[in-house]
Design a protein around this motif. Structure first.
Motif, mmCIF file in Angstrom:
data_model
loop_
_atom_site.group_PDB
_atom_site.id
_atom_site.type_symbol
_atom_site.label_atom_id
_atom_site.label_comp_id
_atom_site.label_asym_id
_atom_site.label_seq_id
_atom_site.Cartn_x
_atom_site.Cartn_y
_atom_site.Cartn_z
ATOM 1 N N GLU A 123 39.682 73.346 79.472
ATOM 2 C CA GLU A 123 38.638 72.903 80.344
ATOM 3 C C GLU A 123 39.372 72.926 81.970
ATOM 4 O O GLU A 123 38.936 73.584 82.977
ATOM 5 C CB GLU A 123 38.238 71.381 80.210
ATOM 6 N N SER A 126 39.937 76.678 83.050
ATOM 7 C CA SER A 126 38.941 77.387 83.628
ATOM 8 C C SER A 126 38.737 77.779 85.177
ATOM 9 O O SER A 126 37.847 78.415 85.391
ATOM 10 C CB SER A 126 37.457 77.014 82.868
ATOM 11 N N THR A 129 40.263 82.812 86.038
ATOM 12 C CA THR A 129 40.583 83.676 84.599
ATOM 13 C C THR A 129 41.619 84.588 84.954
ATOM 14 O O THR A 129 42.136 84.800 86.082
ATOM 15 C CB THR A 129 39.236 84.669 84.463
#
Ligand code: FDA
Length: 389
Positions: A123, A126, A129
């Motif tokens: 999490e 994120s 990328t």
């Protein structure tokens, strides 16, 4: 005339492995090194005051999963059961490295299970990328998330490179391993240990052969010495493990390296930090880590009980006269390297090997493994016509 079949420039693990193999096949080998000791960067010495073995060019830990290399090196030394572990000091708290479940739970003051920790880090990661990361900072965040990056990677990396991570290319890191167990072993290799009698005894045994002569303090580009580039290239096969750009007189420009500065100190305490290597993750401490050499050999009872040797390590870009340690490897460096590789085609009797000759970071086991392969594939055929073949 030169009474040798092979010239080896550089007495590090690459050069000495080639020399040892050639000598045991019956060839006469001369090894030259510009330094006043053999062993290249793996050289170590016993500090005269304390008897503690000091690794002069930074801590050297032997580890490999290559059974051929392991069996080869065990001909020259036995190894202790040492297993490497590293800690890091961040904001005055000490954590285990590489980042593992212990690091994560200590940092977040939590008791996450492996699955919970995985979910938390995924999490936090994120935010970016990996594919879109434009620099080292974004890539690191995409791999481990911002909180762990800012604590353990950002300032340490900035100190290593003397560059802000937002200005470093994303390719500088390929991966940042996170272990979702409490295993804090630094290496995952099948074989690991430190040479029982030290690195120099190991290295001296490799060179101890009646067909090997070692000449120290001898630079391959010094034409006042009998063994030099102008005198031997084209006359005898040469294995060259010095810097590839120097060999070609920097014709395509100098390759970039990082160097390290070390400062050693004898401290009048039995134990300074309780572990061999302590990293300093924060920007306000100028060095990257402290090595305490006694901890590499807890089995050595002769080490003094009242003193210890520590060595601080600082990192920066190398200038012309500095020791080259780690390739910087910018796109510009890579294009120069390609030009040097093309120039090598004009030198059919010269094998360029080792970390300086190929402009690559190589661990010891990689330098030795590469030398064993290159000896069989390239050097032995060059020697097959020599008088003692
Ligand atoms: P190496 O650099 O050892 O030897 C080259 C030799 O060539 C030198 O002795 C040099 O003086 C000589 N030379 C250069 N130019 C010359 C000239 N013109 N004439 C004559 N001689 C010349 N590996 C590992 O497995 N575990 C570890 O923990 C570490 N730690 C580590 C820390 C640091 C700071 C560094 C820089 C490197 C490591 N290594 C390591 C890597 C290890 O040092 C490396 O694998 C070996 O040094 C490679 O051996 P080479 O023979 O290729 O080069």
């Amino acid at each position: 005339s030169l009474d040798f079949d092979l010239v080896v420039v550089g007495s590090g693990f690459f050069g000495l492995t080639i020399a040892e193999r050639a000598a045991s096949d019956g060839h006469r080998v001369i090894v030259i090194d510009r330094r006043d000791h053999i062993g290249g960067n793996a050289y170590s010495h016993r500090d005269p005051d304390t008897g503690i073995e000091v690794h002069n060019y930074g801590a050297h830990l032997f580890h490999t999963s290559n059974r051929t290399v392991w069996e080869y090196v065990n001909r020259f030394t036995s190894f202790t059961s040492y297993q490497h572990r590293v800690h890091t000091n961040h904001h005055g708290v000490v954590y285990p490295l590489p980042i593992n479940l212990g690091t994560i739970n200590q940092f977040f003051a939590s008791a996450h299970s492996p699955e919970e920790a995985r979910r938390l880090i995924a999490e936090q990661a994120s935010e970016f990328t990996i594919a879109d990361a434009r620099n080292l900072e974004e890539k690191a965040i995409a791999l481990i998330g911002r909180p762990l990056y800012e604590a353990f990677i950002r300032d340490y990396t900035a100190k290593q490179w003397q560059t802000d991570p937002t200005e470093l290319p994303a390719e500088v890191i390929s991966r940042l391993p996170v272990r979702y167990t409490y295993d804090s072993r630094y290496f995952n290799d099948a074989f690991e240990g430190l040479p029982v009698d030290g690195y120099t005894a190991w290295i001296e045994r490799m060179a101890d052969h009646p067909l090997i002569e070692v000449r120290l303090g001898t630079d391959f580009f010094d034409e006042s010495q009998p063994i030099n580039k102008a005198a031997v290239v084209g006359t005898l096969p040469v294995v060259y493990t010095g810097p590839v750009d120097r060999y070609f007189d920097y014709a395509a420009g100098p390759l970039g390296w990082r160097t390290l500065d070390f400062t050693s100190e004898v401290v009048p305490v039995p134990d300074f930090q309780g572990t061999p290597v302590m990293n300093y993750a924060d920007a306000d401490v100028p060095y990257t880590r402290i090595h305490e050499f006694r901890h590499f050999h807890p089995e050595r009872e002769e080490y003094p009980k009242d003193r210890t040797i520590i060595m601080r390590e600082y990192s920066r870009f190398a200038e012309a006269d500095d020791e080259p340690y780690y390739p910087v490897n910018t796109p510009d460096d890579r294009s120069k390297l390609l030009q040097y590789r093309e120039m090598q085609a004009s030198q059919p009797d010269v094998l360029f090997g080792g970390r300086l000759g190929t402009y690559q970071y190589l661990d010891m086991h990689m330098a030795i493994g590469s030398a064993l392969t290159q000896y069989a594939n390239k050097v032995a055929p060059m020697l097959s016509g020599s008088p003692s073949a």
